[in-house]
Write a protein that holds these residues in place. Structure first.
Motif, PDB file in Angstrom:
ATOM      1  N   ALA A  71      -3.002  25.534   7.521  1.00 46.07           N
ATOM      2  CA  ALA A  71      -1.506  26.027   7.621  1.00 46.07           C
ATOM      3  C   ALA A  71      -1.236  26.934   8.422  1.00 46.07           C
ATOM      4  CB  ALA A  71      -1.293  26.164   6.041  1.00 46.07           C
TER       5      ALA A  71
ATOM      6  N   ALA B 116       4.238  30.823  10.040  1.00 44.89           N
ATOM      7  CA  ALA B 116       5.441  30.706  10.717  1.00 44.89           C
ATOM      8  C   ALA B 116       5.401  31.964  11.687  1.00 44.89           C
ATOM      9  CB  ALA B 116       6.724  30.710   9.940  1.00 44.89           C
TER      10      ALA B 116
ATOM     11  N   THR C   7       1.471  25.053   2.011  1.00 44.24           N
ATOM     12  CA  THR C   7       2.672  24.002   2.734  1.00 44.24           C
ATOM     13  C   THR C   7       3.847  24.120   1.968  1.00 44.24           C
ATOM     14  OG1 THR C   7       1.019  22.412   1.777  1.00 44.24           O
ATOM     15  CG2 THR C   7       1.855  22.113   3.879  1.00 44.24           C
TER      16      THR C   7
ATOM     17  N   ARG D   3       6.692  26.185   3.885  1.00 50.37           N
ATOM     18  CA  ARG D   3       7.143  25.685   5.054  1.00 50.37           C
ATOM     19  C   ARG D   3       8.497  25.248   5.218  1.00 50.37           C
ATOM     20  NH1 ARG D   3       2.647  21.329   7.176  1.00 50.37           N
ATOM     21  NH2 ARG D   3       1.058  22.777   7.330  1.00 50.37           N
TER      22      ARG D   3
END
Length: 876
Positions: A35, A38, A137, A140
């Motif tokens: 993962a 961001a 996840t 996200r």
């Protein structure tokens, strides 16, 4: 162990399909992915805007655009409670995963000598890794929202600039804090995933060392020569008898009805299975003794299917029997373990017996794959079956020893005896003389095969005598089981190759059945045979490869994990290849292809044919529907395969560059084909003239048009030639057309009588139309003859050749009766010379020019004239 084979066959589809579907629906990343946190919002550079004049005339400093954009009333409220709950929930889930990982780390240290336990731990660790990545996840979507909102808010004001509204500053602080907490959870999940991967590598290393230690460990054989071994064996047998008899008594007293119901249901399932197999596959796995010279393909197929189908059927029956006994709670823990072991022994012995019987065929010599004599064939079947029985009994006793905690002397003793017997059987098989010369002398096996059997038998015996019982036992098991699997798979591969050969499928019973009930051509049958060959090869790999892996020390969980990885995706660089996705895409495309073909046939046969639609229109609609359906099936198949169509932008750019250089003609022909199908200047069945080519249109595709000339030559013309050049169509709207027959008569003939005769002949032909009526024109004063031309209209221009032929014969007969002479001297420079045969392959534009010239002459003749042209004097 063999119960695992059957369980593998039953669970393999679910193992491959279900995880991929679940992950596809939940959005959880595949195993091996990481993962990605961001990225922080980009910080735009600070710019100082010029001062603006206020309405009262005073200069006021202007605010930066990003700070002025979001006024206080439009600021979004902070999502405190839902986001905080999600963060707290995932933090707790991550802590639980860390605690489970710590527990598994202790279990690894405690079970370093237990291969099965290590495999189970690794399976659990892989599940934990997926949960950890799933935890990452979850955030996200929220991270995307946070980053987007931070970009809208812009950076905080620099030092010296006016402060931003409190609501904006509060929101930015809350979003930044939430983003930091989420990034911490994501980083923790990634760290946990890396730790789990390290533990998995450690398990693989421990299992490798354990396997090597098992093969290289040496046991003392002192107890084998003492009476202690017999005492231990007697005690072991008594314990086994006591356990089985007590269970049997319990079943008779308390579980009699359940056991009876389970037995009846298992027998009913076996009967149904037997009837179905006999009815569907009876001719496949039962060699026909009446066939004197069966083909090599028939013998291969009989050997392969006579081994695989009965073994698979027996395995299904025994598995169902175990399932029913377990479902009705008839089995006890230890009895269930013993029963699974017995099922494995039965399947191994049965498979070996069926394979050797199929390959050697002692009772049906005509179907024998190996050309040995019947007597040695029976010996080889008996020796192979005996070897399988010895190893099967040894495997069952190993389960009994492990379940009852038997002393080491029994384990060493039974393995020692079994390996010695297997080694002796191998030497005996090498000593067999299976071939017989014409002189009556018996000949042995080929040298390499005979010495291989000797070597394997001697190595097994020597290893057992030296105390390497584990190695000898492993080698003996691989000799029997692995050889059986490899030979069966090899026969299957040979059968698949023979079926895929040219004309091979048509020789099979299935091929003959299909050919007798359908109108498929030989080429189609060959393609079907090739597809069948590929399917058989894949089936053999899917069935036999897991079995071989299980035989060589791998566990069911290993194969399950590998199948899961292959099915859900293998990452190569930045590209993830998913076997399940590829298969799904192919299946969707194939279904779309056949659905398109069916819709084409239905539209053509049931709709347009009943509506009396023109053949050319039907062909155009059929082609457009076919191309549209194929394109739609391809797009849906690509999407089903998990390929993002937006990622094809680079490919589209490369294609655009290629179109500008090397693919200009291809694209031009493609577009021209679409124009031809839309405008329909000609259709299938039309007679057209394109340059030097004249003939009937047979097929119009998006790249080229097929034209069949009157000499039966197929000419493929690119569509761009038909769009950019003049094309004559003799049958564009209808088949009505005019043909001309030219004839010359000698000077001095009565031209008016000639005109009457020619007009009478034209009007008398049955294919010549009365309206427009035939016309005869006095064309020209030639050098050697007076030229006439007959012009007649036909309902079908394609009959022009026969009409011209009939009229010419009639002219010869009529001129002979009237004494009219046709000059025989060759004519030179005669305008509009006639061309043979009809219809011609020459340029029809010349015929159009001739028609225009004739029309001009006819118009001049029809003008009023005050005097007649004087007759040319007779040169005689």
């Amino acid at each position: 162990m063999l119960f695992r084979f059957v369980r593998l066959l039953l669970v393999l589809v679910l193992t491959v399909a279900m995880p991929a579907l679940v992950l596809a629906q939940t959005g959880i990343p595949l195993l091996g992915e990481t993962a990605q946190p961001a990225a922080p919002a980009p910080q735009p550079s600070q710019q100082t805007a010029p001062q603006q004049a206020a309405p009262n005339g005073t200069a006021q400093p202007s605010q930066p655009p990003v700070q002025a954009a979001p006024p206080a009333p439009q600021a979004a409220p902070v999502q405190a409670q839902p986001s905080d709950e999600l963060v707290a929930e995932q933090q707790k889930a991550l802590k639980d995963l860390v605690a489970k990982t710590d527990d598994f780390a202790k279990q690894i240290d405690d079970n370093q000598e237990d291969d099965s336990a290590l495999v189970e731990i690794r399976t659990e660790l892989e599940d934990l890794s997926r949960q950890a990545l799933g935890t990452a996840t979850v955030f996200r979507p929220r991270l995307t929202e946070i980053n987007a909102r931070l970009e809208q808010l812009g950076p905080p004001p620099a030092q010296g600039q006016p402060a931003e509204p409190d609501i904006v500053a509060t929101e930015r602080k809350a979003l930044t804090t939430e983003k930091a907490e989420i990034n911490a959870i994501v980083a923790g999940a990634q760290t946990l995933s890396v730790r789990i991967a390290t533990m998995g590598d450690k398990i693989s290393t421990l299992r490798g060392e354990l396997f090597r230690k098992t093969l290289t460990k040496r046991y003392a054989l002192n107890d084998l020569l003492s009476t202690k071994l017999a005492v231990d064996a007697n005690a072991e047998f008594s314990n086994l008898y006591s356990a089985v008899s007590s269970w049997f008594s319990f079943v008779l007293k308390f579980k009699y009805q359940a056991a009876l119901a389970a037995t009846l249901m298992a027998l009913a399932a076996a009967l149904i299975l037997h009837i179905l197999v006999r009815r569907i596959f009876g001719r496949i796995f039962e060699p026909d003794p009446a066939v004197e010279e069966p083909t090599y393909l028939s013998r291969l197929s009989a050997a392969f299917w006579s081994t695989l189908l009965p073994t698979f059927g027996l395995g299904v029956f025994l598995t169902l029997a175990y399932f029913f006994y377990d479902y009705y709670a008839v089995l006890r823990g230890d009895i269930g373990l013993f029963l699974r072991s017995i099922i494995g022994v039965i399947l191994i012995v049965f498979c070996v017996y069926r394979l050797t019987n199929a390959a050697l065929s002692p009772n049906v010599p005509n179907w024998r794959l190996i050309p040995v004599e019947s007597g040695p064939a029976r010996w080889l079947v008996a020796l192979s079956t005996a070897m399988a029985v010895v190893l099967g009994v040894n495997g069952f006793l190993a389960v009994v020893n492990e379940q009852m905690g038997s002393p080491l002397s029994l384990t060493v003793g039974r393995s020692f005896v079994a390996t010695i017997i297997v080694g002796l059987i191998l030497i005996m098989m090498g000593l067999v003389r299976p071939f017989r010369a014409k002189s009556g002398e018996w000949r042995p096996w080929p040298a390499w095969l005979r010495f291989l059997a000797y070597a394997l038998g001697i190595i097994t015996i020597v290893a057992a005598l030296l105390g390497y019982i584990g190695f000898a036992n492993f080698l003996a098991g691989q000799i029997v089981v692995t050889s059986t699997l490899l030979i069966t798979a090899y026969i299957g591969f040979l059968s698949a190759r023979a079926i895929g050969a040219e004309g091979g499928f048509a020789e099979t019973s299935v091929g003959r059945w299909i050919a007798g009930r359908t109108s498929l051509e030989e080429g189609t049958l060959d393609q079907l045979g090739l597809a069948t060959s590929i399917a058989l090869n894949l089936l053999i790999v899917v069935v036999f490869l897991p079995m071989l892996l299980l035989m060589w020390g791998f566990q069911f969980a290993d194969i399950q994990a590998w199948a899961y990885r292959i099915a859900t995706g293998v990452t190569v660089g930045s590209v993830t290849i998913s076997l399940f996705g590829i298969l799904t895409g192919l299946i969707v495309f194939i279904l779309g292809y056949f659905l398109t073909r069916w819709f084409q046939s239905w539209l053509d046969d049931s709709v347009m044919a009943r509506g009396k639609v023109d053949t050319g229109v039907r062909n155009s609609i059929r082609l457009v529907v076919g191309y549209a359906g194929m394109a739609l099936a391809a797009v849906v198949g690509i999407s089903s395969a998990g390929i993002n169509l937006s990622n094809l932008a680079l490919i589209a750019g490369g294609l655009s560059l290629g179109l500008g250089f090397g693919l200009q003609n291809v694209v031009s022909n493609f577009v021209s084909g679409l124009i031809l199908l839309a405008e329909r200047p000609f259709k299938v069945g039309d007679w057209i003239v394109a340059g030097d080519v004249s003939g009937t249109v047979k097929k119009i595709s998006v790249r080229a048009t097929e034209i069949e000339t009157f000499q039966r030559q197929s000419v493929i013309l690119p569509n761009s030639n038909l769009i950019n050049s003049a094309v004559g169509n003799w049958t564009h709207r209808n088949k009505l057309g005019r043909v001309e027959i030219k004839v010359g008569v000698a000077y001095g003939s009565d031209v008016r009588r000639v005109h009457e005769i020619l007009l009478e002949i034209a009007r008398g032909h049955q294919l010549v139309l009365k309206n427009p009526e035939p016309f005869v024109q006095f064309v020209n004063f030639g050098q050697n003859a007076l030229d006439f031309e007959i012009r007649v209209f036909l309902a079908d221009i394609l009959n022009g050749g026969s009409v011209q032929n009939d009229i010419r014969f009639a002219i010869i007969d009529a001129f002979d009766k009237e004494g009219i002479e046709i000059p025989s001297a060759p004519r030179q420079q005669v305008p509009h010379a006639e061309k043979e045969p009809w219809p011609t392959d020459d340029d029809k534009t010349e015929a159009l020019h001739a028609e225009e010239q004739a029309a001009k002459e006819e118009a001049e003749r029809n003008q009023p004239k005050n005097r007649r042209k004087p007759r040319r004097p007779d040169p005689t």
